[in-house]
Design a protein around this motif. Sequence first.
Motif, PDB file in Angstrom:
ATOM      1  N   UNK A 122      31.096  45.412 -20.299  1.00 53.19           N
ATOM      2  CA  UNK A 122      31.936  46.449 -20.896  1.00 53.19           C
ATOM      3  C   UNK A 122      32.364  47.486 -19.862  1.00 53.19           C
ATOM      4  N   UNK A 123      33.647  47.852 -19.909  1.00 57.98           N
ATOM      5  CA  UNK A 123      34.189  48.960 -19.128  1.00 57.98           C
ATOM      6  C   UNK A 123      34.314  50.148 -20.087  1.00 57.98           C
ATOM      7  N   UNK A 124      33.442  51.157 -19.906  1.00 62.48           N
ATOM      8  CA  UNK A 124      33.440  52.278 -20.844  1.00 62.48           C
ATOM      9  C   UNK A 124      34.087  53.535 -20.266  1.00 62.48           C
ATOM     10  N   UNK A 137      29.442  52.288 -26.298  1.00 64.23           N
ATOM     11  CA  UNK A 137      30.007  50.947 -26.449  1.00 64.23           C
ATOM     12  C   UNK A 137      31.363  51.013 -27.143  1.00 64.23           C
ATOM     13  N   UNK A 138      31.621  52.105 -27.873  1.00 64.16           N
ATOM     14  CA  UNK A 138      32.909  52.299 -28.541  1.00 64.16           C
ATOM     15  C   UNK A 138      33.068  53.779 -28.857  1.00 64.16           C
ATOM     16  N   UNK A 148      31.691  35.055 -44.061  1.00 69.65           N
ATOM     17  CA  UNK A 148      31.609  33.696 -43.524  1.00 69.65           C
ATOM     18  C   UNK A 148      33.023  33.192 -43.183  1.00 69.65           C
ATOM     19  N   UNK A 149      33.107  32.475 -42.067  1.00 70.85           N
ATOM     20  CA  UNK A 149      34.390  31.929 -41.647  1.00 70.85           C
ATOM     21  C   UNK A 149      35.258  32.910 -40.892  1.00 70.85           C
ATOM     22  N   UNK A 150      34.731  34.130 -40.671  1.00 74.76           N
ATOM     23  CA  UNK A 150      35.490  35.166 -39.982  1.00 74.76           C
ATOM     24  C   UNK A 150      34.821  35.542 -38.658  1.00 74.76           C
ATOM     25  N   UNK A 151      35.575  36.266 -37.824  1.00 74.39           N
ATOM     26  CA  UNK A 151      35.079  36.742 -36.534  1.00 74.39           C
ATOM     27  C   UNK A 151      35.449  38.212 -36.366  1.00 74.39           C
ATOM     28  N   UNK A 152      34.569  38.960 -35.684  1.00 74.02           N
ATOM     29  CA  UNK A 152      34.845  40.345 -35.315  1.00 74.02           C
ATOM     30  C   UNK A 152      34.964  40.374 -33.803  1.00 74.02           C
ATOM     31  N   UNK A 153      36.110  40.860 -33.300  1.00 71.55           N
ATOM     32  CA  UNK A 153      36.415  40.755 -31.875  1.00 71.55           C
ATOM     33  C   UNK A 153      36.700  42.113 -31.268  1.00 71.55           C
ATOM     34  N   UNK A 154      36.208  42.302 -30.033  1.00 71.88           N
ATOM     35  CA  UNK A 154      36.452  43.526 -29.287  1.00 71.88           C
ATOM     36  C   UNK A 154      36.919  43.187 -27.882  1.00 71.88           C
ATOM     37  N   UNK A 155      37.685  44.099 -27.287  1.00 74.72           N
ATOM     38  CA  UNK A 155      38.032  43.971 -25.871  1.00 74.72           C
ATOM     39  C   UNK A 155      36.905  44.527 -25.019  1.00 74.72           C
ATOM     40  N   UNK A 156      36.807  44.088 -23.775  1.00 68.32           N
ATOM     41  CA  UNK A 156      35.757  44.597 -22.884  1.00 68.32           C
ATOM     42  C   UNK A 156      36.063  46.013 -22.401  1.00 68.32           C
ATOM     43  N   UNK A 157      37.351  46.351 -22.331  1.00 68.45           N
ATOM     44  CA  UNK A 157      37.724  47.729 -21.987  1.00 68.45           C
ATOM     45  C   UNK A 157      37.949  48.467 -23.304  1.00 68.45           C
ATOM     46  N   UNK A 158      36.870  48.949 -23.855  1.00 69.34           N
ATOM     47  CA  UNK A 158      36.885  49.431 -25.226  1.00 69.34           C
ATOM     48  C   UNK A 158      37.841  50.610 -25.450  1.00 69.34           C
ATOM     49  N   UNK A 159      38.045  51.438 -24.418  1.00 67.57           N
ATOM     50  CA  UNK A 159      38.911  52.610 -24.594  1.00 67.57           C
ATOM     51  C   UNK A 159      40.392  52.247 -24.606  1.00 67.57           C
TER      52      UNK A 159
END
Length: 253
Positions: A122-124, A137-138, A148-159
């Motif tokens: 992570x780039x914070x 982290x955010x 179920x059947x879903x995904x939660x996604x984040x970028x590594x550069x959270x800002x």
Amino acid sequence: MGEAARGTGGRGRLGNILSGLAVAIGFALFLGGFVWGALVYQPYTVPTDSMMPTVRPGDRVLAERIDGGEVRRGDVVIFTDADWSNAPMVKRVVGIGGDTVRCCDQDGRLTVNGKELDEPYVDDVKADGSGRRSGLASDTPFEVTVPQGKLFLLGDRRAASLDSRAHLQDAGQGMVDRSAVTARVDARAWPSPAMLDRPRTYAGLPGGTSSPGPLALQVYAALAGAVLVVAGSAYGPVARRFGRARREPTDVR
């Protein structure tokens, strides 16, 4: 013809056969590695800085074609979701069906099912241009349970990443269908070739992390094929040169 000449001729024929065989196997390995790679991997150019420092804008990456059912936590995936964008996007999977993802705990870290995550990727850096690190982290607090059947996604550069957090108020709460995923990024191909690490962050959670794709094996096959082709092709000229050198009379004084 003397015995020496016949022996030399026999060795020459055997050498030619072996060199031809090496060239044929080399071509098969070289072309096979590339064809195999083309079938398994798709190239993708990273459009934004949302996944820095893992990948940067303009980086050319190789992504393994996978089914959404193969996705694991920690994977950097390429997906298309009409609610996010009509173009393919690249993000990291931090939560799968059944997970409760929360940010942030007292140490400023992301938790999945209560497990605090160490996220070295992570780039914070703050988004205010100060260059200072937030230590979080955010910057956006949240808590979601992934269906179920879903995904939660984040970028590594959270800002700087427009990811699941930006869609928390939508009907789907920022979740993406597994079926939206088309590929998993395995490596940077340009400008600085390197395999992407599989983070140990998620190894202790059920399901673990995904295994690397066959890219390394494909590269080794192509390289081995190239070596065999060069070595086999060089045998004839080298053998003729040494043969001429042996046949030339020695000037004895």
